[in-house]
Design a protein around this motif. Structure first.
Motif, PDB file in Angstrom:
ATOM      1  N   ARG A   1       9.827  22.548   6.644  1.00 30.51           N
ATOM      2  CA  ARG A   1       9.988  22.553   5.240  1.00 30.51           C
ATOM      3  C   ARG A   1      11.259  22.114   4.774  1.00 30.51           C
ATOM      4  O   ARG A   1      11.603  21.411   3.824  1.00 30.51           O
ATOM      5  N   VAL A   2      12.293  22.343   5.594  1.00 36.40           N
ATOM      6  CA  VAL A   2      13.481  21.835   5.480  1.00 36.40           C
ATOM      7  C   VAL A   2      13.568  20.267   5.458  1.00 36.40           C
ATOM      8  O   VAL A   2      14.338  19.425   4.381  1.00 36.40           O
ATOM      9  N   ALA A   3      12.835  19.779   6.554  1.00 34.09           N
ATOM     10  CA  ALA A   3      13.109  18.274   6.738  1.00 34.09           C
ATOM     11  C   ALA A   3      12.131  17.630   5.660  1.00 34.09           C
ATOM     12  O   ALA A   3      12.478  16.413   5.362  1.00 34.09           O
ATOM     13  N   LEU A   4      11.243  18.447   5.067  1.00 32.74           N
ATOM     14  CA  LEU A   4      10.121  17.503   4.221  1.00 32.74           C
ATOM     15  C   LEU A   4      10.313  18.239   2.497  1.00 32.74           C
ATOM     16  O   LEU A   4       9.448  18.222   1.847  1.00 32.74           O
ATOM     17  N   LYS A   5      11.475  18.574   2.393  1.00 31.75           N
ATOM     18  CA  LYS A   5      11.770  19.418   0.932  1.00 31.75           C
ATOM     19  C   LYS A   5      11.454  18.289  -0.124  1.00 31.75           C
ATOM     20  O   LYS A   5      10.934  18.723  -1.071  1.00 31.75           O
TER      21      LYS A   5
ATOM     22  N   ASN B   1       0.819  -1.166   0.037  1.00 32.00           N
ATOM     23  CA  ASN B   1       0.099   0.030   0.043  1.00 32.00           C
ATOM     24  C   ASN B   1       0.896   1.180  -0.085  1.00 32.00           C
ATOM     25  O   ASN B   1       1.402   1.851   1.006  1.00 32.00           O
ATOM     26  N   PRO B   2       1.230   1.884  -1.185  1.00 32.23           N
ATOM     27  CA  PRO B   2       2.162   3.087  -1.258  1.00 32.23           C
ATOM     28  C   PRO B   2       1.720   4.172  -0.550  1.00 32.23           C
ATOM     29  O   PRO B   2       2.393   4.759   0.208  1.00 32.23           O
ATOM     30  N   GLU B   3       0.546   4.460  -0.515  1.00 33.22           N
ATOM     31  CA  GLU B   3       0.016   5.500   0.353  1.00 33.22           C
ATOM     32  C   GLU B   3       0.156   5.287   1.989  1.00 33.22           C
ATOM     33  O   GLU B   3       0.766   6.116   2.446  1.00 33.22           O
ATOM     34  N   LYS B   4       0.252   4.192   2.273  1.00 32.74           N
ATOM     35  CA  LYS B   4       0.479   3.721   3.932  1.00 32.74           C
ATOM     36  C   LYS B   4       1.937   4.034   4.046  1.00 32.74           C
ATOM     37  O   LYS B   4       2.269   4.545   4.933  1.00 32.74           O
ATOM     38  N   LEU B   5       2.546   3.351   3.296  1.00 30.66           N
ATOM     39  CA  LEU B   5       4.351   3.491   3.282  1.00 30.66           C
ATOM     40  C   LEU B   5       4.662   5.039   3.145  1.00 30.66           C
ATOM     41  O   LEU B   5       5.506   5.411   3.981  1.00 30.66           O
ATOM     42  N   PHE B   6       4.228   5.609   2.238  1.00 30.59           N
ATOM     43  CA  PHE B   6       4.528   6.931   2.078  1.00 30.59           C
ATOM     44  C   PHE B   6       3.982   7.767   3.158  1.00 30.59           C
ATOM     45  O   PHE B   6       4.760   8.789   3.829  1.00 30.59           O
ATOM     46  N   SER B   7       2.796   7.786   3.754  1.00 28.15           N
ATOM     47  CA  SER B   7       2.409   8.656   4.848  1.00 28.15           C
ATOM     48  C   SER B   7       3.100   8.316   6.137  1.00 28.15           C
ATOM     49  O   SER B   7       3.526   8.937   7.134  1.00 28.15           O
ATOM     50  N   ASP B   8       3.569   7.025   6.225  1.00 23.81           N
ATOM     51  CA  ASP B   8       4.282   6.519   7.510  1.00 23.81           C
ATOM     52  C   ASP B   8       5.510   7.188   7.548  1.00 23.81           C
ATOM     53  O   ASP B   8       6.192   7.802   8.558  1.00 23.81           O
ATOM     54  N   GLU B   9       6.114   7.379   6.429  1.00 22.72           N
ATOM     55  CA  GLU B   9       7.393   8.033   6.222  1.00 22.72           C
ATOM     56  C   GLU B   9       7.448   9.427   6.641  1.00 22.72           C
ATOM     57  O   GLU B   9       8.335   9.875   7.283  1.00 22.72           O
ATOM     58  N   VAL B  10       6.341  10.142   5.692  1.00 18.57           N
ATOM     59  CA  VAL B  10       6.173  11.391   6.154  1.00 18.57           C
ATOM     60  C   VAL B  10       5.741  11.798   7.682  1.00 18.57           C
ATOM     61  O   VAL B  10       6.575  12.645   8.511  1.00 18.57           O
ATOM     62  N   ILE B  11       4.842  11.004   8.215  1.00 18.02           N
ATOM     63  CA  ILE B  11       4.697  11.134   9.671  1.00 18.02           C
ATOM     64  C   ILE B  11       6.148  11.051  10.436  1.00 18.02           C
ATOM     65  O   ILE B  11       6.422  11.622  11.462  1.00 18.02           O
TER      66      ILE B  11
END
Length: 189
Positions: free
Chosen positions: A171-175, A107-117
Motif C-alpha cells: 500500500r505504501v509502495a503503490l499509494k 498502449n497506456p494499459e500496458k505501460l501502466f500495468s508494467d509500471e505497477v508490476i
C-alpha cells in the motif's frame, strides 16, 4: 561646372530610362516595388562604375545587363528561401507523422500495468523471505491461509500476520495507484 553637367547627365538618364528599366525588372520579379529598387540600384551601380567603361559603351544595354543579374540574384534567393521553407515543412510533416505513429502505437494499459508490476516486484523484494513467500502463496498461488499454514508448519494467525505485513508495504509502495484497487482487488484486500 563639370559636377553640374554630371548631375544633369544622371538626371537625364534616370528620367529617360527609369520606367523602362522598372518594367523590364518587373517582368521577371513580379513585384513593382522590388523592380523599382533593382532599377535604381542598377542605375547607381552604373553611375559609380561609369569610369571603368569604354567611352563607346552602350549605357542602357550595360544597365539592362546589371538589372538582369540583380533580377537573377533576387530570383535565386527566392528559390533558395522556398527550398528552405519546403524542407522545413517536410521536417515538420515528418515529425508530426512520427508523433502520430508513436501515439497510435502507445498502449497506456500496458505501460501502466508494467509500471505497477515493477513497483510490486520491488516492494516484494524488500520483504523478509517468509513474509514474501506467504504473500506469494496467498495472492499469486491462490492458496488459503490454512493450506499455507499446513505447508509451512505455522499457525493461520502467523499467515494472516505476514499477509497483512506485505499488504502494508505494498500500500505504501503503490499509494499513487490506489485507483487500481478496482482492477486488482485480490492483491490489496
Amino acid at each position: 561646372m563639370k559636377g553640374e553637367s554630371e548631375i544633369h547627365s544622371f538626371n537625364q538618364l534616370y528620367s529617360d530610362y527609369k520606367s523602362r528599366f522598372v518594367r523590364f525588372a518587373n517582368t521577371y520579379v513580379g513585384d513593382s516595388m522590388i523592380a523599382e529598387d533593382i532599377a535604381i540600384e542598377s542605375l547607381m551601380y552604373y553611375w559609380e562604375n561609369r569610369g571603368n567603361l569604354a567611352p563607346e559603351s552602350n549605357v542602357p544595354a550595360y544597365i539592362l545587363t546589371v538589372i538582369k543579374h540583380k533580377c537573377l540574384n533576387y530570383l535565386q534567393r527566392l528559390r533558395t528561401q522556398e527550398d528552405i521553407v519546403e524542407y522545413l515543412k517536410d521536417c515538420d510533416t515528418w515529425e508530426l507523422n512520427l508523433r502520430i505513429a508513436t501515439l497510435e502505437a502507445c498502449n497506456p494499459e500496458k505501460l501502466f500495468s508494467d509500471e505497477v508490476i515493477s513497483l510490486v516486484t520491488k516492494a516484494l523484494e524488500t520483504l523478509p523471505e517468509q513474509t514474501r513467500d506467504i504473500f506469494i502463496r496467498s495472492r499469486y498461488n491462490n492458496q488459503s491461509h490454512k493450506e499455507i499454514a499446513d505447508a509451512l508448519g505455522v499457525s493461520t494467525k502467523t499467515v494472516e500476520y505476514h499477509v497483512t505485513k506485505a499488504l502494508k508495504v505494498l500500500r505504501v509502495a503503490l499509494k499513487d495507484y490506489f485507483p487500481l484497487l478496482v482492477f486488482f482487488p485480490r492483491f490489496f484486500c
